[in-house]
Design a protein around this motif. Structure first.
Motif, PDB file in Angstrom:
ATOM      1  N   PHE A 140       0.643  -1.324  -0.020  1.00  0.00           N
ATOM      2  CA  PHE A 140      -0.115   0.053  -0.075  1.00  0.00           C
ATOM      3  C   PHE A 140       0.797   1.323   0.112  1.00  0.00           C
ATOM      4  O   PHE A 140       0.297   2.398  -0.441  1.00  0.00           O
ATOM      5  CB  PHE A 140      -0.867  -0.010   1.251  1.00  0.00           C
ATOM      6  CG  PHE A 140      -1.770  -1.100   1.242  1.00  0.00           C
ATOM      7  CD1 PHE A 140      -2.998  -1.334   0.676  1.00  0.00           C
ATOM      8  CD2 PHE A 140      -1.633  -2.228   2.290  1.00  0.00           C
ATOM      9  CE1 PHE A 140      -3.839  -2.263   0.592  1.00  0.00           C
ATOM     10  CE2 PHE A 140      -2.515  -3.189   2.479  1.00  0.00           C
ATOM     11  CZ  PHE A 140      -3.646  -3.328   1.763  1.00  0.00           C
ATOM     12  N   GLY A 141       2.168   1.136   0.323  1.00  0.00           N
ATOM     13  CA  GLY A 141       2.977   2.566   0.637  1.00  0.00           C
ATOM     14  C   GLY A 141       4.246   2.907  -0.079  1.00  0.00           C
ATOM     15  O   GLY A 141       4.897   3.635   0.055  1.00  0.00           O
ATOM     16  N   VAL A 142       4.176   1.983  -1.116  1.00  0.00           N
ATOM     17  CA  VAL A 142       5.396   2.203  -2.077  1.00  0.00           C
ATOM     18  C   VAL A 142       5.601   3.565  -2.615  1.00  0.00           C
ATOM     19  O   VAL A 142       6.616   4.073  -2.738  1.00  0.00           O
ATOM     20  CB  VAL A 142       5.474   1.124  -3.342  1.00  0.00           C
ATOM     21  CG1 VAL A 142       6.540   1.344  -4.128  1.00  0.00           C
ATOM     22  CG2 VAL A 142       5.648  -0.063  -2.659  1.00  0.00           C
ATOM     23  N   ASN A 143       4.490   4.192  -3.230  1.00  0.00           N
ATOM     24  CA  ASN A 143       4.453   5.472  -3.901  1.00  0.00           C
ATOM     25  C   ASN A 143       4.405   6.725  -3.121  1.00  0.00           C
ATOM     26  O   ASN A 143       4.394   7.672  -3.344  1.00  0.00           O
ATOM     27  CB  ASN A 143       3.419   5.529  -4.823  1.00  0.00           C
ATOM     28  CG  ASN A 143       3.973   4.567  -5.812  1.00  0.00           C
ATOM     29  OD1 ASN A 143       4.847   4.614  -6.315  1.00  0.00           O
ATOM     30  ND2 ASN A 143       2.675   3.807  -6.240  1.00  0.00           N
ATOM     31  N   ASP A 144       4.324   6.242  -1.418  1.00  0.00           N
ATOM     32  CA  ASP A 144       4.284   7.400  -0.730  1.00  0.00           C
ATOM     33  C   ASP A 144       5.163   7.530   0.549  1.00  0.00           C
ATOM     34  O   ASP A 144       5.124   7.902   1.650  1.00  0.00           O
ATOM     35  CB  ASP A 144       2.768   7.431   0.210  1.00  0.00           C
ATOM     36  CG  ASP A 144       1.541   7.485  -0.769  1.00  0.00           C
ATOM     37  OD1 ASP A 144       1.648   8.283  -1.721  1.00  0.00           O
ATOM     38  OD2 ASP A 144       0.802   6.184  -0.820  1.00  0.00           O
ATOM     39  N   HIS A 145       6.661   7.043   0.220  1.00  0.00           N
ATOM     40  CA  HIS A 145       7.471   7.175   1.079  1.00  0.00           C
ATOM     41  C   HIS A 145       7.443   6.242   2.397  1.00  0.00           C
ATOM     42  O   HIS A 145       7.873   6.199   3.459  1.00  0.00           O
ATOM     43  CB  HIS A 145       8.095   8.485   1.533  1.00  0.00           C
ATOM     44  CG  HIS A 145       8.176   9.222   0.493  1.00  0.00           C
ATOM     45  ND1 HIS A 145       7.451  10.239  -0.161  1.00  0.00           N
ATOM     46  CD2 HIS A 145       9.219   9.530  -0.194  1.00  0.00           C
ATOM     47  CE1 HIS A 145       7.988  10.909  -1.188  1.00  0.00           C
ATOM     48  NE2 HIS A 145       9.302  10.575  -1.249  1.00  0.00           N
ATOM     49  N   GLY A 146       6.500   5.104   2.234  1.00  0.00           N
ATOM     50  CA  GLY A 146       6.136   4.283   3.269  1.00  0.00           C
ATOM     51  C   GLY A 146       7.194   3.507   3.819  1.00  0.00           C
ATOM     52  O   GLY A 146       7.300   3.001   4.910  1.00  0.00           O
ATOM     53  N   VAL A 147       8.401   3.661   3.082  1.00  0.00           N
ATOM     54  CA  VAL A 147       9.742   2.857   3.490  1.00  0.00           C
ATOM     55  C   VAL A 147      10.231   3.499   4.864  1.00  0.00           C
ATOM     56  O   VAL A 147      10.815   2.523   5.622  1.00  0.00           O
ATOM     57  CB  VAL A 147      10.841   2.719   2.423  1.00  0.00           C
ATOM     58  CG1 VAL A 147      11.326   4.241   2.256  1.00  0.00           C
ATOM     59  CG2 VAL A 147      12.150   2.058   2.882  1.00  0.00           C
ATOM     60  N   TRP A 148       9.823   4.609   5.121  1.00  0.00           N
ATOM     61  CA  TRP A 148      10.192   5.321   6.309  1.00  0.00           C
ATOM     62  C   TRP A 148       9.673   4.661   7.584  1.00  0.00           C
ATOM     63  O   TRP A 148      10.049   4.789   8.594  1.00  0.00           O
ATOM     64  CB  TRP A 148       9.964   6.879   6.392  1.00  0.00           C
ATOM     65  CG  TRP A 148      10.813   7.370   5.230  1.00  0.00           C
ATOM     66  CD1 TRP A 148      10.751   7.966   4.053  1.00  0.00           C
ATOM     67  CD2 TRP A 148      12.328   7.460   5.506  1.00  0.00           C
ATOM     68  NE1 TRP A 148      11.558   8.520   3.723  1.00  0.00           N
ATOM     69  CE2 TRP A 148      12.810   8.276   4.161  1.00  0.00           C
ATOM     70  CE3 TRP A 148      13.230   7.240   6.373  1.00  0.00           C
ATOM     71  CZ2 TRP A 148      14.067   8.422   3.961  1.00  0.00           C
ATOM     72  CZ3 TRP A 148      14.536   7.459   5.976  1.00  0.00           C
ATOM     73  CH2 TRP A 148      14.971   8.172   4.873  1.00  0.00           C
ATOM     74  N   LEU A 149       8.651   3.868   7.497  1.00  0.00           N
ATOM     75  CA  LEU A 149       7.994   2.980   8.521  1.00  0.00           C
ATOM     76  C   LEU A 149       8.959   2.052   8.839  1.00  0.00           C
ATOM     77  O   LEU A 149       9.421   1.757  10.034  1.00  0.00           O
ATOM     78  CB  LEU A 149       6.678   2.405   8.007  1.00  0.00           C
ATOM     79  CG  LEU A 149       6.209   1.172   8.847  1.00  0.00           C
ATOM     80  CD1 LEU A 149       5.878   1.798  10.266  1.00  0.00           C
ATOM     81  CD2 LEU A 149       4.799   1.176   8.404  1.00  0.00           C
ATOM     82  N   ILE A 150       9.454   1.296   7.720  1.00  0.00           N
ATOM     83  CA  ILE A 150      10.218   0.043   8.200  1.00  0.00           C
ATOM     84  C   ILE A 150      11.734   0.667   8.774  1.00  0.00           C
ATOM     85  O   ILE A 150      12.364   0.051   9.598  1.00  0.00           O
ATOM     86  CB  ILE A 150      10.617  -0.689   6.755  1.00  0.00           C
ATOM     87  CG1 ILE A 150       9.383  -0.992   6.339  1.00  0.00           C
ATOM     88  CG2 ILE A 150      11.567  -1.877   7.206  1.00  0.00           C
ATOM     89  CD1 ILE A 150       9.432  -1.442   4.684  1.00  0.00           C
ATOM     90  N   LEU A 151      12.194   1.714   8.063  1.00  0.00           N
ATOM     91  CA  LEU A 151      13.495   2.176   8.635  1.00  0.00           C
ATOM     92  C   LEU A 151      13.492   2.761  10.061  1.00  0.00           C
ATOM     93  O   LEU A 151      14.395   2.524  10.685  1.00  0.00           O
ATOM     94  CB  LEU A 151      13.907   3.455   7.578  1.00  0.00           C
ATOM     95  CG  LEU A 151      13.960   3.418   6.088  1.00  0.00           C
ATOM     96  CD1 LEU A 151      14.649   4.511   5.582  1.00  0.00           C
ATOM     97  CD2 LEU A 151      14.882   2.210   5.999  1.00  0.00           C
ATOM     98  N   THR A 152      12.351   3.418  10.352  1.00  0.00           N
ATOM     99  CA  THR A 152      12.027   3.891  11.796  1.00  0.00           C
ATOM    100  C   THR A 152      12.039   2.661  12.679  1.00  0.00           C
ATOM    101  O   THR A 152      12.724   2.727  13.869  1.00  0.00           O
ATOM    102  CB  THR A 152      10.674   4.564  11.864  1.00  0.00           C
ATOM    103  OG1 THR A 152      10.921   5.866  11.042  1.00  0.00           O
ATOM    104  CG2 THR A 152      10.731   5.084  13.134  1.00  0.00           C
ATOM    105  N   LEU A 153      11.334   1.495  12.267  1.00  0.00           N
ATOM    106  CA  LEU A 153      11.333   0.485  13.263  1.00  0.00           C
ATOM    107  C   LEU A 153      12.883  -0.273  13.404  1.00  0.00           C
ATOM    108  O   LEU A 153      13.003  -0.546  14.451  1.00  0.00           O
ATOM    109  CB  LEU A 153      10.387  -0.511  12.788  1.00  0.00           C
ATOM    110  CG  LEU A 153       8.965  -0.184  12.681  1.00  0.00           C
ATOM    111  CD1 LEU A 153       8.085  -1.171  11.713  1.00  0.00           C
ATOM    112  CD2 LEU A 153       8.496  -0.234  13.959  1.00  0.00           C
ATOM    113  N   LEU A 154      13.508  -0.396  12.372  1.00  0.00           N
ATOM    114  CA  LEU A 154      14.849  -0.846  12.297  1.00  0.00           C
ATOM    115  C   LEU A 154      15.814   0.058  13.159  1.00  0.00           C
ATOM    116  O   LEU A 154      16.800  -0.324  13.772  1.00  0.00           O
ATOM    117  CB  LEU A 154      15.479  -1.147  10.914  1.00  0.00           C
ATOM    118  CG  LEU A 154      14.717  -2.201  10.170  1.00  0.00           C
ATOM    119  CD1 LEU A 154      15.511  -2.188   8.684  1.00  0.00           C
ATOM    120  CD2 LEU A 154      15.376  -3.489  10.666  1.00  0.00           C
ATOM    121  N   ILE A 155      15.597   1.445  13.125  1.00  0.00           N
ATOM    122  CA  ILE A 155      16.621   2.150  14.052  1.00  0.00           C
ATOM    123  C   ILE A 155      16.151   2.316  15.483  1.00  0.00           C
ATOM    124  O   ILE A 155      16.931   2.570  16.297  1.00  0.00           O
ATOM    125  CB  ILE A 155      16.507   3.594  13.345  1.00  0.00           C
ATOM    126  CG1 ILE A 155      16.980   3.297  11.943  1.00  0.00           C
ATOM    127  CG2 ILE A 155      17.167   4.735  14.201  1.00  0.00           C
ATOM    128  CD1 ILE A 155      16.674   4.739  11.273  1.00  0.00           C
TER     129      ILE A 155
END
Length: 347
Positions: A210-225
C-alpha cells in the motif's frame, strides 16, 4: 540524490566523547574523502539516481569499519551485495519481500549477541529502501530492474563505493574495534530477534502493498532504527527521534519550499552531512536525527515539502508502533530490576 544515511548511536561505553571541533573535523574529512568521491564519481558515470542507490553501501561500509575493522567493513559489504539482486526483484511481490526481510532480521538478531556486529542492522535498512523503490525511479536506471544489465551495474557500483569508503575510513579515521568478548545478554538477543522478524516483516508487507509511492519505507526504517534490545534505550530513542525528525523535516521544507537557489540547498546539504557524521554516536541523539533528516530530505532535491510530510507521518507511525511494542513487552515480560542489573553487570 541520497535518501538515507540513518546510522545508530554507538554504545556509550565504546565511543569516547570528543570536542565539537574534533567531531566536525572528522566529519569534514570523512565526507570529503570517504563519501563524496564514490558518490559523485559514480553519479557522473551512471546518472543521478545511482547517487542514491550506492549511499547505503557507503553507510554499511563506514559504520561496520568503525565498529570493527577494515575486514568487518568489507565482509558486511559483501553480505549486502549478495542481498541486493534478490531485494530488487522481490520488491515487486509483497509476500516475497516480507519473507526476505524476515530472514534478514533473523540474521541481524543472531548477530546482535555480539556488540561488534551492531552495524549489521544497516543491511536490512538498505534492503528495505531498494525493495520499496517505486517504478518511476527504478525505470530510470539502465534498463528494467529485473534485467541482468541493471543488476550488474547496480551491484558493481555499490561494490566500488563500499571498497572505497571502507579503505578511506580505515586509513583516515580508524576503528573502535569492539572486541568479540563484548556481548549482549542471550535472552535479550533472542527476544529482540523474534520481535524484529515479526514487526519488520509485517510492516514490509504493508508498505510493499500500500505505501510504495508514498515514502512508506520510512515506517520500516524507523522500526529498524528505534527498536532496541534494551527497553530503556528504546524509550530514549523514541523521544529523541520524534523531536529531531519533526524539527528536521520542518527545517528542510523551509529551505527548499521558500524557493532558494539550488546552490544554496546543496551547501546546506553538505553542512548537514558533516553534522550527521560529527554527531554520530554522540548525545543528544535528537541533534544527530535533526542533521540526518535534513541530509535525507535535502538530498531528494525535488518535492522536499511533500517528502517531508510523508516521511514525518510514517516516522511517527513507526514511533507509535515501537512504543506499543515496548508497552506489550512490559506487560508480557515485566522487568525484574535485580535480574536486569545482574544481567547488565555480567555482560
Amino acid at each position: 540524490m541520497p535518501s538515507s544515511l540513518d546510522l545508530p548511536v554507538f554504545p556509550v561505553q565504546e565511543i569516547p566523547k570528543a570536542k565539537i571541533s574534533k567531531r566536525v573535523l572528522v566529519g569534514v574529512v570523512l565526507v570529503g574523502i570517504g563519501v563524496a568521491p564514490p558518490l559523485f564519481g559514480l553519479q557522473a558515470l551512471l546518472g543521478q539516481n545511482v547517487f542514491t542507490m550506492v549511499l547505503f553501501g557507503i553507510e554499511i561500509a563506514i559504520l561496520n569499519t568503525i565498529y570493527g575493522n577494515l575486514k568487518l567493513g568489507l565482509m558486511m559489504s559483501v553480505v549486502y551485495l549478495l542481498f541486493l539482486p534478490v531485494s530488487v526483484v522481490s520488491g515487486s511481490i509483497a509476500l516475497a519481500g516480507a519473507c526476505l526481510m524476515a530472514l534478514a532480521c533473523l540474521a541481524m538478531g543472531i548477530s546482535s549477541r555480539w556488540q561488534r556486529f551492531g552495524g549489521f542492522y544497516t543491511v536490512p535498512l538498505g534492503m528495505a529502501f531498494v525493495m520499496t523503490l517505486p517504478a518511476s525511479v527504478t525505470h530510470t536506471f539502465f534498463g528494467d530492474p529485473a534485467k541482468i544489465r541493471h543488476l550488474l551495474i547496480f551491484v558493481g557500483a555499490t561494490a566500488a563505493a563500499c571498497v572505497w569508503s571502507s579503505l578511506a575510513t580505515h586509513v583516515f579515521i580508524g576503528s573502535v574495534d569492539i572486541p568479540f568478548s563484548a556481548m549482549n545478554p542471550k535472552g535479550e538477543s533472542v527476544h529482540y530477534t523474534v520481535v524484529m522478524a515479526v514487526v519488520v516483516s509485517v510492516s514490509s508487507w504493508w508498505v510493499l502493498t500500500f505505501g510504495v509511492n508514498d515514502h512508506g519505507v520510512w515506517l520500516i526504517l524507523t522500526l529498524l532504527i528505534v527498536l532496541q534490545m534494551n527497553r530503556q534505550t528504546t524509550r530514549h530513542k523514541i523521544l529523541h527521534r520524534t523531536g529531531g525528525t519533526v524539527c528536521g523535516a520542518i527545517f528542510a521544507a523551509l529551505v527548499v519550499g521558500l524557493g532558494e537557489p539550488h546552490w544554496f540547498v546543496m551547501v546546506v546539504f553538505y553542512l548537514m552531512l558533516i553534522g550527521t557524521i560529527a554527531f554520530l554516536g554522540q548525545e543528544p541523539y535528537a541533534v544527530f536525527v535533526f542533521f540526518l533528516t535534513n541530509v535525507v530530505l535535502l538530498g531528494l532535491n525535488t518535492g522536499v515539502v511533500g517528502a517531508s510530510v510523508d516521511r514525518l507521518v510514517f516516522t511517527l507511525v513507526g514511533v507509535a508502533i515501537s512504543l506499543a511494542v515496548v508497552v506489550v513487552e512490559q506487560i508480557l515480560f515485566p522487568t525484574n530490576p535485580e535480574k536486569a542489573s545482574a544481567s547488565a553487570s555480567g555482560s
